[in-house]
Design a protein around this motif. Structure first.
Motif, PDB file in Angstrom:
ATOM      1  N   ILE A  68       1.219  -1.146   0.260  1.00  0.00           N
ATOM      2  CA  ILE A  68       0.507   0.202  -0.045  1.00  0.00           C
ATOM      3  C   ILE A  68       0.750   1.620   0.455  1.00  0.00           C
ATOM      4  O   ILE A  68       1.574   1.302   0.662  1.00  0.00           O
ATOM      5  N   PHE A  69       0.228   2.201  -0.805  1.00  0.00           N
ATOM      6  CA  PHE A  69       1.875   2.890  -1.733  1.00  0.00           C
ATOM      7  C   PHE A  69       0.951   4.657  -1.815  1.00  0.00           C
ATOM      8  O   PHE A  69      -0.294   4.364  -2.278  1.00  0.00           O
ATOM      9  N   ALA A  70       2.184   5.433  -1.636  1.00  0.00           N
ATOM     10  CA  ALA A  70       1.534   6.817  -2.582  1.00  0.00           C
ATOM     11  C   ALA A  70       2.614   7.092  -3.985  1.00  0.00           C
ATOM     12  O   ALA A  70       3.717   6.393  -3.229  1.00  0.00           O
ATOM     13  N   THR A  71       2.803   6.979  -4.598  1.00  0.00           N
ATOM     14  CA  THR A  71       3.482   7.772  -6.093  1.00  0.00           C
ATOM     15  C   THR A  71       4.627   9.179  -5.209  1.00  0.00           C
ATOM     16  O   THR A  71       6.034   8.779  -5.439  1.00  0.00           O
ATOM     17  N   TRP A  72       4.184   9.754  -4.550  1.00  0.00           N
ATOM     18  CA  TRP A  72       4.750  10.898  -3.873  1.00  0.00           C
ATOM     19  C   TRP A  72       5.663  11.186  -2.957  1.00  0.00           C
ATOM     20  O   TRP A  72       6.424  11.128  -2.485  1.00  0.00           O
ATOM     21  N   CYS A  73       5.285   9.453  -1.907  1.00  0.00           N
ATOM     22  CA  CYS A  73       5.992   8.965  -0.696  1.00  0.00           C
ATOM     23  C   CYS A  73       7.400   8.709  -0.931  1.00  0.00           C
ATOM     24  O   CYS A  73       7.471   8.132  -1.355  1.00  0.00           O
ATOM     25  N   PRO A  74       8.815   9.638  -0.538  1.00  0.00           N
ATOM     26  CA  PRO A  74       9.573   9.274  -0.370  1.00  0.00           C
ATOM     27  C   PRO A  74      10.183   6.924  -0.142  1.00  0.00           C
ATOM     28  O   PRO A  74      10.818   6.920  -0.806  1.00  0.00           O
ATOM     29  N   ALA A  80       9.869   0.422  -3.837  1.00  0.00           N
ATOM     30  CA  ALA A  80       9.917  -0.168  -5.349  1.00  0.00           C
ATOM     31  C   ALA A  80      11.427  -0.792  -5.757  1.00  0.00           C
ATOM     32  O   ALA A  80      11.099  -2.240  -6.452  1.00  0.00           O
ATOM     33  N   PRO A  81      12.563  -0.375  -5.722  1.00  0.00           N
ATOM     34  CA  PRO A  81      12.791  -1.219  -6.241  1.00  0.00           C
ATOM     35  C   PRO A  81      13.692  -2.886  -5.697  1.00  0.00           C
ATOM     36  O   PRO A  81      14.131  -3.581  -5.878  1.00  0.00           O
ATOM     37  N   HIS A  82      13.080  -2.817  -4.130  1.00  0.00           N
ATOM     38  CA  HIS A  82      14.043  -3.869  -3.127  1.00  0.00           C
ATOM     39  C   HIS A  82      12.161  -4.715  -3.642  1.00  0.00           C
ATOM     40  O   HIS A  82      12.916  -6.191  -3.758  1.00  0.00           O
ATOM     41  N   LEU A  83      11.293  -4.327  -3.688  1.00  0.00           N
ATOM     42  CA  LEU A  83      10.477  -5.646  -4.357  1.00  0.00           C
ATOM     43  C   LEU A  83      10.736  -6.211  -5.300  1.00  0.00           C
ATOM     44  O   LEU A  83      10.662  -6.929  -5.498  1.00  0.00           O
ATOM     45  N   LYS A  93       6.854 -17.748  -7.277  1.00  0.00           N
ATOM     46  CA  LYS A  93       6.727 -17.816  -6.377  1.00  0.00           C
ATOM     47  C   LYS A  93       6.077 -16.785  -5.039  1.00  0.00           C
ATOM     48  O   LYS A  93       5.556 -16.874  -4.439  1.00  0.00           O
ATOM     49  N   LEU A  94       6.420 -15.763  -5.984  1.00  0.00           N
ATOM     50  CA  LEU A  94       6.275 -13.842  -5.211  1.00  0.00           C
ATOM     51  C   LEU A  94       5.317 -13.717  -6.169  1.00  0.00           C
ATOM     52  O   LEU A  94       5.831 -13.165  -7.458  1.00  0.00           O
ATOM     53  N   ILE A  95       3.577 -13.140  -5.773  1.00  0.00           N
ATOM     54  CA  ILE A  95       2.864 -11.711  -6.029  1.00  0.00           C
ATOM     55  C   ILE A  95       2.862 -11.164  -5.694  1.00  0.00           C
ATOM     56  O   ILE A  95       2.680 -10.794  -4.465  1.00  0.00           O
ATOM     57  N   ILE A  96       3.751 -10.116  -6.388  1.00  0.00           N
ATOM     58  CA  ILE A  96       3.780  -8.669  -5.456  1.00  0.00           C
ATOM     59  C   ILE A  96       2.772  -7.338  -6.039  1.00  0.00           C
ATOM     60  O   ILE A  96       2.204  -7.202  -7.209  1.00  0.00           O
ATOM     61  N   ILE A  97       2.060  -7.000  -5.393  1.00  0.00           N
ATOM     62  CA  ILE A  97       0.914  -5.671  -6.043  1.00  0.00           C
ATOM     63  C   ILE A  97       0.351  -4.597  -5.105  1.00  0.00           C
ATOM     64  O   ILE A  97       0.304  -4.317  -4.238  1.00  0.00           O
ATOM     65  N   GLY A  98       1.269  -3.855  -5.642  1.00  0.00           N
ATOM     66  CA  GLY A  98       1.194  -2.224  -5.407  1.00  0.00           C
ATOM     67  C   GLY A  98       0.237  -1.856  -5.793  1.00  0.00           C
ATOM     68  O   GLY A  98      -0.661  -1.581  -6.958  1.00  0.00           O
ATOM     69  N   ALA A 119       9.392  -0.008 -10.688  1.00  0.00           N
ATOM     70  CA  ALA A 119       8.743  -1.477 -10.071  1.00  0.00           C
ATOM     71  C   ALA A 119       8.158  -2.068 -10.581  1.00  0.00           C
ATOM     72  O   ALA A 119       7.158  -1.860 -12.074  1.00  0.00           O
ATOM     73  N   LYS A 120       8.955  -3.530 -10.859  1.00  0.00           N
ATOM     74  CA  LYS A 120       8.353  -4.371 -11.911  1.00  0.00           C
ATOM     75  C   LYS A 120       7.674  -5.482 -10.853  1.00  0.00           C
ATOM     76  O   LYS A 120       7.731  -6.690 -11.122  1.00  0.00           O
ATOM     77  N   TYR A 121       6.359  -5.048 -10.641  1.00  0.00           N
ATOM     78  CA  TYR A 121       5.376  -5.921 -10.251  1.00  0.00           C
ATOM     79  C   TYR A 121       4.637  -5.127 -10.178  1.00  0.00           C
ATOM     80  O   TYR A 121       4.285  -4.067 -11.076  1.00  0.00           O
ATOM     81  N   ILE A 122       2.991  -5.918 -10.380  1.00  0.00           N
ATOM     82  CA  ILE A 122       2.164  -5.025 -10.330  1.00  0.00           C
ATOM     83  C   ILE A 122       1.044  -4.330  -9.765  1.00  0.00           C
ATOM     84  O   ILE A 122       1.728  -3.858  -8.453  1.00  0.00           O
ATOM     85  N   LEU A 123       1.061  -3.409 -10.513  1.00  0.00           N
ATOM     86  CA  LEU A 123       0.513  -2.469 -10.019  1.00  0.00           C
ATOM     87  C   LEU A 123      -0.589  -1.765 -10.623  1.00  0.00           C
ATOM     88  O   LEU A 123      -0.960  -2.242 -10.970  1.00  0.00           O
ATOM     89  N   VAL A 124      -2.162  -1.858  -9.244  1.00  0.00           N
ATOM     90  CA  VAL A 124      -2.972  -1.345 -10.092  1.00  0.00           C
ATOM     91  C   VAL A 124      -3.616   0.114  -9.621  1.00  0.00           C
ATOM     92  O   VAL A 124      -3.628   0.345  -8.759  1.00  0.00           O
ATOM     93  N   ASN A 125      -4.818   0.087 -10.146  1.00  0.00           N
ATOM     94  CA  ASN A 125      -5.153   1.663 -10.230  1.00  0.00           C
ATOM     95  C   ASN A 125      -6.627   1.350 -10.316  1.00  0.00           C
ATOM     96  O   ASN A 125      -6.821   1.480 -12.017  1.00  0.00           O
TER      97      ASN A 125
END
Length: 182
Positions: A68-74, A80-83, A93-98, A119-125
């Motif tokens: 759970i995030f916001a694009t403006w949040c440092p 993002a790169p760590h995820l 084996k891992l699914i990440i949904i932003g 951010a190379k995982y699923i981002l939902v909008n």
């Protein structure tokens, strides 16, 4: 003629009383425990509330992280790169949904975030983002004004762990390994 009138009147009465409930909001067919999320690639993901937490449809025996995030949040940007690194390491084996908490954010702005912060995982909008993030946070007992990023990790609908604020990749990695039995 009289029988036809009585029959017509009974049908209209039934429709009138069933169709005019003040409790209906038009979404009676949508479960309050189901969330349909739309990713940037327009693929849809169904998340359901279960006894122990939340489960992603079709993710049996996989680790699912809801970020759970916001694009403006440092700290969200830093996460993002760590995820993405964890997603690359654990692959299927891992699914990440932003899940962005920003309402009315454009897909272009979200794509820009993904490109800039890798951010190379699923981002939902979707309009379900806020509902789901609020439900997850409520389950975690973090309060209405919860900090971001907030991440919740599940396996088969059972909460493994959650993280609030900036979290070291190694801590998340350790929980993933433990949940996978490694």
């Amino acid at each position: 003629m009289f029988k036809k009138s009585i029959f017509l009147l009974s049908i209209l009465s039934t429709l009138l009383f069933q169709g005019c409930s003040d409790k209906s909001n038009g979404n009676d067919m949508i479960s309050t425990d189901e969330y349909v999320l739309t990713a940037l690639d327009k693929k849809q993901y169904v998340v359901k509330k279960v006894t122990d937490g939340f489960i992603l449809e079709g993710a049996q025996d996989k680790i699912v992280i809801f970020d759970i995030f916001a694009t403006w949040c440092p700290p969200c940007r830093a996460a993002a790169p760590h995820l993405s690194s964890l997603k690359e390491k654990y692959k299927d084996k891992l699914i990440i949904i932003g899940i962005t908490i920003e309402e009315n954010i454009s897909d272009e702005k979200l794509k820009e975030f993904a490109d800039t912060y890798k951010a190379k995982y699923i981002l939902v909008n979707s309009d379900q983002n806020r509902r789901l993030s609020n439900a997850i946070v409520k389950e975690l007992k973090l309060g209405e004004r919860f900090p971001i990023p907030t991440m919740a990790m599940y396996k088969n609908g059972k909460l493994i762990n959650h993280y609030v604020g900036a979290t070291e990749e190694e801590f998340i990695d350790s929980d993933i390994r433990n949940a996978l039995g490694n």
